[in-house]
Design a protein around this motif. Structure first.
Motif, mmCIF file in Angstrom:
data_model
loop_
_atom_site.group_PDB
_atom_site.id
_atom_site.type_symbol
_atom_site.label_atom_id
_atom_site.label_comp_id
_atom_site.label_asym_id
_atom_site.label_seq_id
_atom_site.Cartn_x
_atom_site.Cartn_y
_atom_site.Cartn_z
ATOM 1 N N SER A 102 -2.238 -1.189 -6.543
ATOM 2 C CA SER A 102 -1.158 -1.953 -7.173
ATOM 3 C C SER A 102 -1.485 -2.226 -8.642
ATOM 4 C CB SER A 102 -0.944 -3.275 -6.434
ATOM 5 O OG SER A 102 -2.095 -4.094 -6.513
ATOM 6 N N PRO A 103 -0.467 -2.482 -9.471
ATOM 7 C CA PRO A 103 -0.707 -2.741 -10.896
ATOM 8 C C PRO A 103 -1.666 -3.899 -11.163
ATOM 9 C CG PRO A 103 1.613 -2.283 -10.549
ATOM 10 C CD PRO A 103 0.979 -2.374 -9.181
ATOM 11 N N ASP A 104 -1.688 -4.913 -10.287
ATOM 12 C CA ASP A 104 -2.624 -6.024 -10.504
ATOM 13 C C ASP A 104 -3.977 -5.808 -9.823
ATOM 14 O OD1 ASP A 104 -2.102 -6.455 -7.809
ATOM 15 O OD2 ASP A 104 -1.204 -8.438 -8.097
ATOM 16 N N GLY A 105 -4.138 -4.688 -9.122
ATOM 17 C CA GLY A 105 -5.421 -4.342 -8.515
ATOM 18 C C GLY A 105 -5.761 -5.073 -7.244
ATOM 19 N N THR A 106 -4.824 -5.841 -6.677
ATOM 20 C CA THR A 106 -5.145 -6.651 -5.502
ATOM 21 C C THR A 106 -4.770 -6.002 -4.175
ATOM 22 O OG1 THR A 106 -2.998 -7.789 -5.539
ATOM 23 C CG2 THR A 106 -4.813 -8.783 -6.819
ATOM 24 N N ARG A 107 -4.057 -4.856 -4.225
ATOM 25 C CA ARG A 107 -3.617 -4.201 -2.996
ATOM 26 C C ARG A 107 -3.690 -2.684 -3.173
ATOM 27 N NH1 ARG A 107 2.103 -6.782 -3.224
ATOM 28 N NH2 ARG A 107 1.553 -6.491 -5.394
ATOM 29 N N VAL A 108 -3.839 -2.003 -2.051
ATOM 30 C CA VAL A 108 -3.748 -0.545 -2.062
ATOM 31 C C VAL A 108 -2.727 -0.140 -0.994
ATOM 32 C CG1 VAL A 108 -5.738 -0.221 -0.514
ATOM 33 C CG2 VAL A 108 -5.008 1.641 -1.982
ATOM 34 N N ALA A 109 -1.765 0.698 -1.408
ATOM 35 C CA ALA A 109 -0.805 1.280 -0.469
ATOM 36 C C ALA A 109 -1.301 2.672 -0.119
ATOM 37 C CB ALA A 109 0.586 1.346 -1.101
ATOM 38 N N PHE A 110 -1.089 3.089 1.120
ATOM 39 C CA PHE A 110 -1.563 4.410 1.545
ATOM 40 C C PHE A 110 -0.765 4.876 2.746
ATOM 41 C CE2 PHE A 110 -4.021 1.329 3.916
ATOM 42 C CZ PHE A 110 -4.151 1.869 5.182
ATOM 43 N N ILE A 111 -0.945 6.137 3.101
ATOM 44 C CA ILE A 111 -0.292 6.710 4.272
ATOM 45 C C ILE A 111 -1.302 6.756 5.422
ATOM 46 C CG2 ILE A 111 0.908 8.716 5.234
ATOM 47 C CD1 ILE A 111 2.372 7.329 2.881
ATOM 48 N N ARG A 112 -0.902 6.221 6.571
ATOM 49 C CA ARG A 112 -1.714 6.323 7.791
ATOM 50 C C ARG A 112 -0.977 7.270 8.722
ATOM 51 N NH1 ARG A 112 -4.738 1.334 10.391
ATOM 52 N NH2 ARG A 112 -6.292 2.158 8.932
ATOM 53 N N ARG A 113 -1.680 8.350 9.132
ATOM 54 C CA ARG A 113 -1.049 9.407 9.931
ATOM 55 C C ARG A 113 -1.498 9.370 11.385
ATOM 56 N NH1 ARG A 113 1.310 12.430 6.122
ATOM 57 N NH2 ARG A 113 0.343 12.356 4.067
ATOM 58 N N ARG A 114 -0.496 9.347 12.267
ATOM 59 C CA ARG A 114 -0.761 9.454 13.707
ATOM 60 C C ARG A 114 -1.009 10.915 14.071
ATOM 61 N NH1 ARG A 114 0.492 6.236 18.191
ATOM 62 N NH2 ARG A 114 1.620 4.780 16.883
ATOM 63 N N GLY A 115 -0.311 11.832 13.393
ATOM 64 C CA GLY A 115 -0.429 13.264 13.609
ATOM 65 C C GLY A 115 -0.005 14.007 12.354
ATOM 66 N N PRO A 116 0.109 15.325 12.405
ATOM 67 C CA PRO A 116 0.380 16.110 11.201
ATOM 68 C C PRO A 116 1.696 15.785 10.519
ATOM 69 C CG PRO A 116 0.567 17.476 13.169
ATOM 70 C CD PRO A 116 -0.003 16.160 13.599
ATOM 71 N N ASP A 117 2.732 15.429 11.262
ATOM 72 C CA ASP A 117 4.029 15.096 10.672
ATOM 73 C C ASP A 117 4.469 13.690 11.030
ATOM 74 O OD1 ASP A 117 4.402 17.598 9.413
ATOM 75 O OD2 ASP A 117 5.023 18.470 11.319
ATOM 76 N N GLN A 118 3.516 12.806 11.259
ATOM 77 C CA GLN A 118 3.825 11.435 11.648
ATOM 78 C C GLN A 118 2.994 10.483 10.811
ATOM 79 O OE1 GLN A 118 2.567 12.049 15.695
ATOM 80 N NE2 GLN A 118 4.659 11.789 16.428
ATOM 81 N N GLY A 119 3.553 10.044 9.695
ATOM 82 C CA GLY A 119 2.831 9.123 8.833
ATOM 83 C C GLY A 119 3.721 7.991 8.371
ATOM 84 N N ASN A 120 3.140 6.817 8.158
ATOM 85 C CA ASN A 120 3.874 5.677 7.636
ATOM 86 C C ASN A 120 3.069 4.992 6.543
ATOM 87 O OD1 ASN A 120 6.600 4.929 8.791
ATOM 88 N ND2 ASN A 120 5.486 5.519 10.647
ATOM 89 N N LEU A 121 3.776 4.201 5.763
ATOM 90 C CA LEU A 121 3.193 3.497 4.630
ATOM 91 C C LEU A 121 2.529 2.212 5.110
ATOM 92 C CD1 LEU A 121 3.035 3.468 1.500
ATOM 93 C CD2 LEU A 121 5.240 2.298 1.518
ATOM 94 N N TYR A 122 1.295 1.997 4.683
ATOM 95 C CA TYR A 122 0.535 0.793 5.021
ATOM 96 C C TYR A 122 0.085 0.107 3.735
ATOM 97 C CZ TYR A 122 0.104 1.760 10.021
ATOM 98 O OH TYR A 122 0.362 1.952 11.357
ATOM 99 N N LEU A 123 -0.204 -1.181 3.846
ATOM 100 C CA LEU A 123 -0.633 -1.978 2.703
ATOM 101 C C LEU A 123 -1.901 -2.734 3.073
ATOM 102 C CD1 LEU A 123 0.297 -2.796 -0.164
ATOM 103 C CD2 LEU A 123 1.483 -4.723 0.899
ATOM 104 N N LEU A 174 4.133 -0.998 6.666
ATOM 105 C CA LEU A 174 5.350 -1.351 5.944
ATOM 106 C C LEU A 174 6.561 -0.580 6.444
ATOM 107 C CD1 LEU A 174 4.274 -1.646 2.193
ATOM 108 C CD2 LEU A 174 4.609 -3.458 3.863
ATOM 109 N N THR A 175 6.395 0.727 6.674
ATOM 110 C CA THR A 175 7.524 1.541 7.122
ATOM 111 C C THR A 175 7.349 1.902 8.591
ATOM 112 O OG1 THR A 175 6.487 3.633 6.475
ATOM 113 C CG2 THR A 175 7.838 2.517 4.807
ATOM 114 N N HIS A 176 8.453 2.262 9.214
ATOM 115 C CA HIS A 176 8.434 2.621 10.635
ATOM 116 C C HIS A 176 9.280 3.874 10.829
ATOM 117 C CE1 HIS A 176 6.575 -1.275 11.387
ATOM 118 N NE2 HIS A 176 7.477 -1.767 10.559
#
Length: 195
Positions: free
Chosen positions: A93-114, A130-132
């Motif tokens: 994040s711009p303030d350096g306090t968080r990182v967003a990333f993709i967590r993948r259950r499988g090759p075509d199954q990923g969601n955004l995490y914080l 964050l996303t579902h």
């Protein structure tokens, strides 16, 4: 500035660092190339001391790792659930306090995490989803004010841009002004331009 070099025929990629205004490159690490890591993505901590990268643990699993840019020392940041493909595409994040990333259950199954970070870049708690989406979330990017995250959903050959507030329970919105598009997008630090 950082990047990855994928030597032809090598099972490993090189993570390289060099001055942004030019100069010699320096190798930080050799990394095995897993099947799920076609384009390495790095997130710089705001103080420029560490990189956060999806580090390959096996051909089918990555976890976020911190790499000290001076010593090359590596420290694990996340532990994906057992049996999942893992974590990649970190953006700080711009303030350096968080990182967003993709967590993948499988090759075509990923969601955004914080994930919240401490002042010395360690995990402050567990990542929050964050996303579902049912398919293919990729390319997270922070807006300049750090309130929202843009991301791409790629289904078949169509990629669409979405935005979501950077807090659990937020509802994603399609960015309609862009339309179907490609990937590997980037937002300027001021948040007023999209590449």
């Amino acid at each position: 500035m950082t990047g990855a070099r994928l030597p032809i025929g090598s099972p490993k990629a090189q993570i390289l660092v060099m001055p942004a205004l030019g100069g010699g490159e320096r190798k930080l690490a050799d990394v095995p190339i897993p099947e799920i890591w076609p384009v390495p993505a790095f997130g710089w901590t705001r103080d420029g001391v560490e990189l956060i990268v999806g580090w390959p643990e096996s051909p089918h699993r990555t976890a976020l790792c911190r790499i000290d840019v001076n010593s090359g020392e590596q420290k694990r940041l996340t532990t994906p659930p057992v049996g999942w493909w893992g974590d990649d595409s970190p953006v700080v994040s711009p303030d350096g306090t968080r990182v967003a990333f993709i967590r993948r259950r499988g090759p075509d199954q990923g969601n955004l995490y914080l994930l919240r970070l401490t002042g010395d870049h360690e995990a402050a708690g567990e990542p929050r989803e964050l996303t579902h989406e049912s398919c293919c979330v990729a390319n997270p990017m922070w807006t300049g004010n750090g309130r929202e995250i843009l991301y791409v959903i790629r289904e078949m050959d169509i990629a669409t841009l979405h935005r979501i507030a950077a807090q659990p329970g937020a509802q994603p919105q399609l960015v309609r002004t862009i339309g179907a598009l490609g990937t590997h997008l980037s937002v300027s630090p001021q948040g007023n331009n999209l590449l």
